[in-house]
Scaffold this motif. Structure first.
Motif, PDB file in Angstrom:
ATOM      1  N   THR A 197       8.976 -15.556   6.242  1.00  0.00           N
ATOM      2  CA  THR A 197       8.097 -14.557   6.853  1.00  0.00           C
ATOM      3  C   THR A 197       8.878 -13.258   7.009  1.00  0.00           C
ATOM      4  O   THR A 197      10.054 -13.280   7.392  1.00  0.00           O
ATOM      5  CB  THR A 197       7.630 -15.024   8.253  1.00  0.00           C
ATOM      6  N   ASN A 223       8.377  -8.571   7.255  1.00  0.00           N
ATOM      7  CA  ASN A 223       7.598  -7.368   7.019  1.00  0.00           C
ATOM      8  C   ASN A 223       8.540  -6.402   6.307  1.00  0.00           C
ATOM      9  O   ASN A 223       9.619  -6.093   6.823  1.00  0.00           O
ATOM     10  CB  ASN A 223       7.077  -6.760   8.330  1.00  0.00           C
ATOM     11  N   GLU A 268      10.568  -3.635   7.988  1.00  0.00           N
ATOM     12  CA  GLU A 268      11.746  -3.906   8.826  1.00  0.00           C
ATOM     13  C   GLU A 268      13.029  -3.680   8.034  1.00  0.00           C
ATOM     14  O   GLU A 268      14.022  -3.204   8.568  1.00  0.00           O
ATOM     15  CB  GLU A 268      11.702  -5.334   9.372  1.00  0.00           C
ATOM     16  N   LYS A 320      -5.168  -6.306   8.311  1.00  0.00           N
ATOM     17  CA  LYS A 320      -4.332  -7.069   7.384  1.00  0.00           C
ATOM     18  C   LYS A 320      -5.165  -7.549   6.187  1.00  0.00           C
ATOM     19  O   LYS A 320      -6.264  -8.079   6.361  1.00  0.00           O
ATOM     20  CB  LYS A 320      -3.747  -8.273   8.124  1.00  0.00           C
ATOM     21  N   ARG A 363       3.293  -1.978   6.915  1.00  0.00           N
ATOM     22  CA  ARG A 363       3.629  -2.358   8.291  1.00  0.00           C
ATOM     23  C   ARG A 363       2.512  -3.146   8.961  1.00  0.00           C
ATOM     24  O   ARG A 363       2.758  -4.054   9.749  1.00  0.00           O
ATOM     25  CB  ARG A 363       3.956  -1.122   9.129  1.00  0.00           C
ATOM     26  N   GLY A 408       0.190  -4.780   7.219  1.00  0.00           N
ATOM     27  CA  GLY A 408      -0.258  -5.882   6.351  1.00  0.00           C
ATOM     28  C   GLY A 408      -1.400  -5.528   5.418  1.00  0.00           C
ATOM     29  O   GLY A 408      -1.997  -6.407   4.799  1.00  0.00           O
ATOM     30  N   PRO A 465       5.623  -4.579  13.680  1.00  0.00           N
ATOM     31  CA  PRO A 465       5.367  -4.950  12.286  1.00  0.00           C
ATOM     32  C   PRO A 465       4.606  -6.265  12.188  1.00  0.00           C
ATOM     33  O   PRO A 465       4.900  -7.210  12.916  1.00  0.00           O
ATOM     34  CB  PRO A 465       6.774  -5.106  11.698  1.00  0.00           C
ATOM     35  N   GLU A 466       3.626  -6.308  11.313  1.00  0.00           N
ATOM     36  CA  GLU A 466       2.818  -7.503  11.103  1.00  0.00           C
ATOM     37  C   GLU A 466       3.637  -8.568  10.366  1.00  0.00           C
ATOM     38  O   GLU A 466       4.202  -8.288   9.304  1.00  0.00           O
ATOM     39  CB  GLU A 466       1.606  -7.103  10.246  1.00  0.00           C
ATOM     40  N   MET A 500       4.343 -11.186   7.777  1.00  0.00           N
ATOM     41  CA  MET A 500       3.701 -11.491   6.498  1.00  0.00           C
ATOM     42  C   MET A 500       4.416 -12.647   5.829  1.00  0.00           C
ATOM     43  O   MET A 500       5.642 -12.750   5.883  1.00  0.00           O
ATOM     44  CB  MET A 500       3.779 -10.284   5.552  1.00  0.00           C
ATOM     45  N   CYS A 527       5.296  -9.496  -1.088  1.00  0.00           N
ATOM     46  CA  CYS A 527       6.287  -8.881  -0.199  1.00  0.00           C
ATOM     47  C   CYS A 527       7.736  -9.299  -0.477  1.00  0.00           C
ATOM     48  O   CYS A 527       8.594  -8.449  -0.697  1.00  0.00           O
ATOM     49  CB  CYS A 527       5.953  -9.204   1.258  1.00  0.00           C
TER      50      CYS A 527
END
Ligand code: WTA
Length: 649
Positions: A75, A77, A80, A132, A155, A157, A250-251, A253, A278
């Motif tokens: 996982t 984002n 980041e 998202k 950020r 999604g 941040p989402e 993902m 991603c």
């Protein structure tokens, strides 16, 4: 090729400071091939993970079960890596140096400033209702807000789909509809080479064409020209942006959640939405950026591409920022206000690494050495090219005149589909041959095959395939997985077919020779012949059209169109103009045919298939080697075409 191939050793001063050596490359390459899982488990850690991955690679290139997954239980984002993690040690370091169209217009954004700007932008998108997984279309000039918009989508999604600002409203609308994008981000106007581009006006037209698909349009103020704002649909970034928070969580993902869609031309049909995800993409973008460009902490890195192309995605935004580098973004064109502009910008900002396209080099070469020699360029230490094969003459000029024989040239072969560089002379690891893509990047296994799929060994020429997955590989065609399978995995089952031809010399260097399918490479931009043909036949005067590429001194390839008119319409110069305008408005200026030849008929086989091989030869003005024309339905058509050819030497 008209010039002897030169062999250049790595310039000595460069070799002394290079991050890689020939031995180190050999060692890492071998590790990447022998134990891909181990290699990528290690290098996958170069980006920031919220929850670290434990699985590395889960890929099948089997037609019936085609899937590509990397780091699939991780996982993250991506912002980041690009922003948050830079704050501690690089908060005050320039992230983006922006150079405007006019030489007195520039400013710098530090990592901290960029971080807050992106957070604010993210909150604006949220206020607009973006969630998202939503697709957001960007139709932007080359301003920092373009990068911010991409990062803001990432950020929260959302999936960005950047459409090059030179495309027409029709082309923009087609892309909006294809990915069902309810949101568009644009600017009032763009500015390039002293000229204004009516982006908002084009967007309005595209929204009309997309018939209610677009719910919200976010507008960035670039020039301040008055534009119409549609109530309830259009909002100004500076108005909403002033009222929102400058932090935004941040989402989280999944590594395989989509990051972006980017439309690119293929040999058939409409442009396809190349989908990148991603985790793997960011690993590939950042890793290639670091190694290909011999990155150091204090480099000023300038990729002169537009963010509307994949080169801009990977080497203006994601690669450099994930590496905490300083990325220069240029709004203008190489020749405005003068042909010294590129080099003046290098001097002004102390650029150390410069990356551009062969077409720009050839255009500047035509202006002579003067405009280059009028500048200093002493900060430059590495040069790069991308987008099309570079001819040895242009390579030598770039090396000697621009780089004063001091800077290695990295000729990077890759594609929208590959996410980042695949074949390249990594600087410091190999001698250079002017015009050779040279060697595979870590984890890449290229092979050459003949039309039947037989693998060719040794010094030879063939079609270029890649035999195994790499983290930056595209995952699918958005909304059309079957097209993904058909386009890339059906010609040579179990392998990825690039669409390019390639030669391997006695030293094992790879030389990309160009597309072997119906894709034309105009100034480094991909154009499908089918797209231009369908734009031409959508005009009332046109009965039939066939489009091929031909060698062009500056653009690499130009667009040559054969057109038959409908009964009752006489060919004329006015009609040529009209058709060129028509293609511009259907697709955009980059698709405009350079040459149009009216023809009473097109050469076809008895079964009605257009013989493109013959059309290509005539367009190249090399019609004495037409080969067998006996299978044609009407062989005399060919003589008429030769008589009327537009590219006479
Ligand atoms: C061509 C651009 C020779 C090639 C990154 C490829 C190149 C297509 C090179 C992809 C190079 C790109 N040498 N040819 N260094 N780089 N190409 O998707 O034909 O816009 O298939 O990606 O450009 O174009 P795309």
């Amino acid at each position: 090729m008209s010039q002897d191939v030169s062999n250049h050793p790595v310039p000595e001063a460069f070799a002394k400071q290079a991050n890689l050596t020939p031995e180190k490359y050999a060692e890492m390459y071998e590790a990447s091939i022998k134990d891909p899982d181990g290699f990528w488990a290690e290098h996958g850690k170069r980006i920031e993970w919220m929850k670290p991955f434990t699985q590395v690679k889960d890929v099948s290139w089997d037609k019936d079960d085609l899937h590509v997954r990397w780091f699939a239980d991780g996982t993250l984002n991506v912002t980041e890596s690009c922003l948050d993690r830079q704050l501690e040690t690089r908060g005050a370091k320039p992230a983006i140096i922006w150079e405007g169209d006019e030489p007195d217009d520039s400013h710098t954004l530090t990592y901290r400033q960029l971080y807050h700007a992106v957070c604010r932008f993210s909150n604006v998108l949220k206020e607009m209702g973006v969630k998202k997984g939503d697709r957001v279309t960007l139709y932007m000039p080359m301003i920092p807000e373009a990068s911010m918009a991409m990062l803001a989508c990432a950020r929260i999604g959302a999936i960005h789909s950047v459409v090059f600002g030179g495309f027409s409203p029709e082309a923009l609308a087609g892309r909006i509809v294809d990915c069902q994008s309810e949101f568009v981000i644009t600017a009032d106007e763009g500015v390039r080479g002293g000229r204004k581009v009516p982006l908002k006006e084009n967007t309005d037209r595209a929204c009309d064409l997309a018939k209610g698909m677009v719910k919200k349009v976010l507008v960035v103020e670039r020039t301040g020209v008055g534009v119409e704002m549609k109530d309830g649909r259009d909002v100004w970034l500076h108005e909403v942006g002033a009222e929102v928070d400058d932090t935004c969580a941040p989402e989280p993902m999944n590594a395989e959640d989509p990051l972006f869609i980017l439309y690119t031309s293929g040999s058939t049909g409409k442009p396809k939405g190349v989908l990148h995800t991603c985790g793997g993409y960011l690993v590939w973008a950042s890793m290639t950026h670091e190694y290909v460009f011999d990155l150091k902490e204090d480099d000023v890195f300038w990729c002169s591409a537009d963010v509307g192309w994949v080169t801009g995605h990977t080497y203006i935004v994601y690669g450099p920022l994930a590496n905490g580098a300083t990325s220069l973004m240029f709004e203008g064109v190489p020749t405005y206000p003068s042909p010294s502009r590129f080099w003046e910008v290098c001097d002004k900002h102390g650029v150390t690494i410069f990356y551009t396209a062969p077409t720009a080099i050839r255009a500047l070469m035509r202006e002579g050495d003067g405009p280059v020699k009028a500048t200093d360029r002493s900060t430059l230490r590495l040069l790069g090219t991308v987008g099309e094969p570079i001819n040895p003459e242009a390579w030598e000029w770039y090396f000697r005149t621009v780089g004063d024989s001091r800077c290695p040239i990295v000729d990077t072969w890759w594609q929208t589909e590959t996410g980042g560089t695949m074949i390249v002379p990594l600087p410091g690891t190999t001698k250079m041959k002017s015009g050779a893509g040279s060697h595979p990047f870590f984890g890449v296994v290229p092979k050459l095959v003949d039309a039947e799929g037989e693998v060719l060994e040794g010094a030879t020429q063939g079609n270029l395939i890649i035999t195994g997955s790499w983290p930056g590989q595209m995952r699918t065609v958005y909304g059309d997985h079957e097209r993904f399978v058909d386009t890339y995995f059906s010609a040579y089952p179990g392998n990825y077919f690039t669409g390019d031809g390639c030669r391997r010399d006695e030293d094992g260097f790879y030389w990309i020779t160009g597309r072997v399918d119906d894709v034309i490479n105009v100034s480094g931009h991909r154009m499908g012949t089918a797209e231009v043909e369908s734009a031409l036949v959508s005009h009332d005067a046109v009965a039939e059209a066939a489009v091929v590429g031909y060698p062009h001194d500056i653009k690499g390839q130009g667009i040559y169109a054969y057109v038959t008119t409908v009964q009752g319409v006489e060919p004329s110069d006015e009609l040529k103009d009209l058709l060129q305008k028509h293609v511009r408005s259907e697709i955009g200026p980059i698709a405009c045919p350079d040459l149009i030849q009216f023809a009473p008929g097109l050469p076809k086989t008895r079964s009605g298939k257009i013989m493109r091989r013959i059309l290509r030869k005539i367009a190249e003005d090399s019609y004495d080697s037409l080969g067998d024309t006996s299978t044609l339905a009407e062989p005399e058509v060919v003589d008429e075409l030769i008589d009327g050819r537009q590219n006479k030497a």
